[in-house]
Design a protein around this motif. Sequence first.
Motif, PDB file in Angstrom:
ATOM      1  N   ARG A  12     -61.469   8.452  52.755  1.00 42.02           N
ATOM      2  CA  ARG A  12     -60.667   7.440  52.055  1.00 42.02           C
ATOM      3  C   ARG A  12     -60.903   7.477  50.549  1.00 42.02           C
ATOM      4  N   GLN A  13     -61.590   8.514  50.078  1.00 48.04           N
ATOM      5  CA  GLN A  13     -61.909   8.679  48.654  1.00 48.04           C
ATOM      6  C   GLN A  13     -62.892   7.632  48.144  1.00 48.04           C
ATOM      7  N   VAL A  14     -63.677   7.049  49.053  1.00 47.65           N
ATOM      8  CA  VAL A  14     -64.765   6.163  48.640  1.00 47.65           C
ATOM      9  C   VAL A  14     -66.017   7.021  48.549  1.00 47.65           C
ATOM     10  N   ARG A  15     -66.318   7.464  47.345  1.00 48.08           N
ATOM     11  CA  ARG A  15     -67.437   8.365  47.103  1.00 48.08           C
ATOM     12  C   ARG A  15     -68.240   7.823  45.924  1.00 48.08           C
ATOM     13  N   PRO A  16     -69.172   6.922  46.178  1.00 45.63           N
ATOM     14  CA  PRO A  16     -69.940   6.318  45.080  1.00 45.63           C
ATOM     15  C   PRO A  16     -70.718   7.363  44.296  1.00 45.63           C
ATOM     16  N   ASP A  17     -71.035   7.029  43.057  1.00 47.69           N
ATOM     17  CA  ASP A  17     -71.821   7.936  42.227  1.00 47.69           C
ATOM     18  C   ASP A  17     -73.246   8.082  42.755  1.00 47.69           C
ATOM     19  N   ALA A  18     -73.778   7.016  43.356  1.00 48.58           N
ATOM     20  CA  ALA A  18     -75.160   7.022  43.847  1.00 48.58           C
ATOM     21  C   ALA A  18     -75.222   6.405  45.234  1.00 48.58           C
ATOM     22  N   LEU A  19     -76.047   6.998  46.082  1.00 42.56           N
ATOM     23  CA  LEU A  19     -76.269   6.502  47.438  1.00 42.56           C
ATOM     24  C   LEU A  19     -77.773   6.388  47.662  1.00 42.56           C
ATOM     25  N   VAL A  20     -78.203   5.254  48.207  1.00 48.23           N
ATOM     26  CA  VAL A  20     -79.592   5.088  48.622  1.00 48.23           C
ATOM     27  C   VAL A  20     -79.573   4.793  50.113  1.00 48.23           C
ATOM     28  N   VAL A  21     -80.238   5.639  50.887  1.00 48.75           N
ATOM     29  CA  VAL A  21     -80.180   5.526  52.342  1.00 48.75           C
ATOM     30  C   VAL A  21     -81.591   5.469  52.922  1.00 48.75           C
ATOM     31  N   GLN A  22     -81.731   4.660  53.956  1.00 49.29           N
ATOM     32  CA  GLN A  22     -83.016   4.541  54.665  1.00 49.29           C
ATOM     33  C   GLN A  22     -82.715   4.604  56.155  1.00 49.29           C
ATOM     34  N   PRO A  23     -82.703   5.807  56.729  1.00 49.98           N
ATOM     35  CA  PRO A  23     -82.483   5.916  58.169  1.00 49.98           C
ATOM     36  C   PRO A  23     -83.743   5.561  58.952  1.00 49.98           C
ATOM     37  N   ASN A  24     -83.543   5.183  60.192  1.00 53.86           N
ATOM     38  CA  ASN A  24     -84.672   4.851  61.065  1.00 53.86           C
ATOM     39  C   ASN A  24     -85.173   6.064  61.843  1.00 53.86           C
ATOM     40  N   ASP A  25     -84.657   7.238  61.518  1.00 52.21           N
ATOM     41  CA  ASP A  25     -85.058   8.447  62.234  1.00 52.21           C
ATOM     42  C   ASP A  25     -85.027   9.619  61.259  1.00 52.21           C
ATOM     43  N   ASN A  26     -84.979  10.813  61.781  1.00 47.82           N
ATOM     44  CA  ASN A  26     -84.989  12.026  60.968  1.00 47.82           C
ATOM     45  C   ASN A  26     -83.818  12.033  59.979  1.00 47.82           C
ATOM     46  N   ALA A  27     -84.126  12.201  58.712  1.00 49.87           N
ATOM     47  CA  ALA A  27     -83.096  12.154  57.675  1.00 49.87           C
ATOM     48  C   ALA A  27     -82.358  13.476  57.490  1.00 49.87           C
ATOM     49  N   ALA A  28     -82.683  14.505  58.286  1.00 55.09           N
ATOM     50  CA  ALA A  28     -82.059  15.814  58.105  1.00 55.09           C
ATOM     51  C   ALA A  28     -80.527  15.768  58.125  1.00 55.09           C
ATOM     52  N   PRO A  29     -79.879  15.011  59.030  1.00 57.79           N
ATOM     53  CA  PRO A  29     -78.409  14.993  59.002  1.00 57.79           C
ATOM     54  C   PRO A  29     -77.840  14.496  57.679  1.00 57.79           C
ATOM     55  N   LEU A  30     -78.538  13.602  57.007  1.00 60.04           N
ATOM     56  CA  LEU A  30     -78.062  13.096  55.721  1.00 60.04           C
ATOM     57  C   LEU A  30     -78.278  14.122  54.609  1.00 60.04           C
TER      58      LEU A  30
ATOM     59  N   GLY B  48     -81.636   0.825  57.745  1.00 60.13           N
ATOM     60  CA  GLY B  48     -81.907   0.327  59.087  1.00 60.13           C
ATOM     61  C   GLY B  48     -81.002   0.852  60.171  1.00 60.13           C
ATOM     62  N   MET B  49     -80.353   1.990  59.969  1.00 57.32           N
ATOM     63  CA  MET B  49     -79.495   2.593  60.989  1.00 57.32           C
ATOM     64  C   MET B  49     -79.994   4.006  61.287  1.00 57.32           C
ATOM     65  N   GLY B  50     -79.409   4.621  62.306  1.00 56.40           N
ATOM     66  CA  GLY B  50     -79.692   6.015  62.574  1.00 56.40           C
ATOM     67  C   GLY B  50     -79.023   6.910  61.550  1.00 56.40           C
ATOM     68  N   ALA B  51     -79.600   8.073  61.289  1.00 54.06           N
ATOM     69  CA  ALA B  51     -79.053   8.987  60.290  1.00 54.06           C
ATOM     70  C   ALA B  51     -77.645   9.448  60.651  1.00 54.06           C
ATOM     71  N   LEU B  52     -77.388   9.698  61.935  1.00 51.86           N
ATOM     72  CA  LEU B  52     -76.051  10.149  62.330  1.00 51.86           C
ATOM     73  C   LEU B  52     -75.019   9.044  62.159  1.00 51.86           C
ATOM     74  N   THR B  53     -75.415   7.797  62.411  1.00 46.68           N
ATOM     75  CA  THR B  53     -74.512   6.663  62.162  1.00 46.68           C
ATOM     76  C   THR B  53     -74.172   6.586  60.683  1.00 46.68           C
ATOM     77  N   MET B  54     -75.186   6.721  59.835  1.00 48.73           N
ATOM     78  CA  MET B  54     -74.950   6.692  58.391  1.00 48.73           C
ATOM     79  C   MET B  54     -74.051   7.845  57.956  1.00 48.73           C
TER      80      MET B  54
ATOM     81  N   PRO C  52     -88.137   7.252  55.910  1.00 49.09           N
ATOM     82  CA  PRO C  52     -87.723   7.989  54.714  1.00 49.09           C
ATOM     83  C   PRO C  52     -86.684   7.178  53.931  1.00 49.09           C
ATOM     84  N   VAL C  53     -86.800   7.205  52.613  1.00 44.20           N
ATOM     85  CA  VAL C  53     -85.832   6.553  51.731  1.00 44.20           C
ATOM     86  C   VAL C  53     -85.374   7.588  50.713  1.00 44.20           C
ATOM     87  N   LEU C  54     -84.074   7.794  50.598  1.00 45.80           N
ATOM     88  CA  LEU C  54     -83.526   8.867  49.769  1.00 45.80           C
ATOM     89  C   LEU C  54     -82.478   8.320  48.813  1.00 45.80           C
ATOM     90  N   ARG C  55     -82.448   8.878  47.622  1.00 47.69           N
ATOM     91  CA  ARG C  55     -81.386   8.574  46.661  1.00 47.69           C
ATOM     92  C   ARG C  55     -80.620   9.857  46.362  1.00 47.69           C
TER      93      ARG C  55
END
Length: 235
Positions: free
Chosen positions: A109-127, A93-99, A151-154
């Motif tokens: 900060r070395q917070v790098r999860p093994d898996a990310l699921v993202v759903q931007p409210n706009d073009n997902a290209a930046p992600l 529910g956020m913009g791709a650039l915000t995400m 778009p919903v991406l894993r």
Amino acid sequence: MTAPLDARLETVLSLIRAGAHADIGSDHAALPLALVRRGHIGRGVIVELNPGPLENARQAVACAGLGDRLEVRQGDGLDPLAPDEVPSVSLTGMGALTMRGILERGAARQVRPDALVVQPNDNAAPLREWALGAGYHLRAERLASGYWTYPVLRFERAEGPDPAYDGLPGDAARRYGPLLLREGSALLRQQVWADVTRLTPLAAPGRPAALELATAHAALAWLEGRTPPDPATRG
């Protein structure tokens, strides 16, 4: 009882399975509550920055009686998470650039999860572009209908180049999604055609819209199995 998830969040939920998971910007906590109730996660962390959504999430978790499995924390993005604390994170529910900014600050900060699921409210290209340089491969892509097409991406951490992009026109794959292009659903075709229609009257030579139109034509050509037109030949 919480309200049922809409098609957008149902699609997000379908791509999440983890022992521990953090949902960033959860508001009323509908997604993490459903994840626990349906057995998709064992426990979860809910992160909210602002007092209103933070209180909404706390009340929802308390009313559901799931305070022993869902912890609500206040903070900005991934800041409340320790490195390696949770292997799975969602942002919706956020913009791709915000995400992208949240993920970049977390990685610092070395917070790098093994898996990310993202759903931007706009073009997902930046992600998609971020993932290509951050050590994540695209494992799944979905389109969900709603107020607009979401778009919903894993992404999952992996070494080397992402094979999802092999053999595809690069700009089109980053804009529309390599896995979505390979699938070629009716919903994606509608999206590409809508872009072609919108951009055609704006695409004078040298304008940004001309590059966007060339990307849309490349995607359309892939979907139709033909060679895209050369943008230099269009006046």
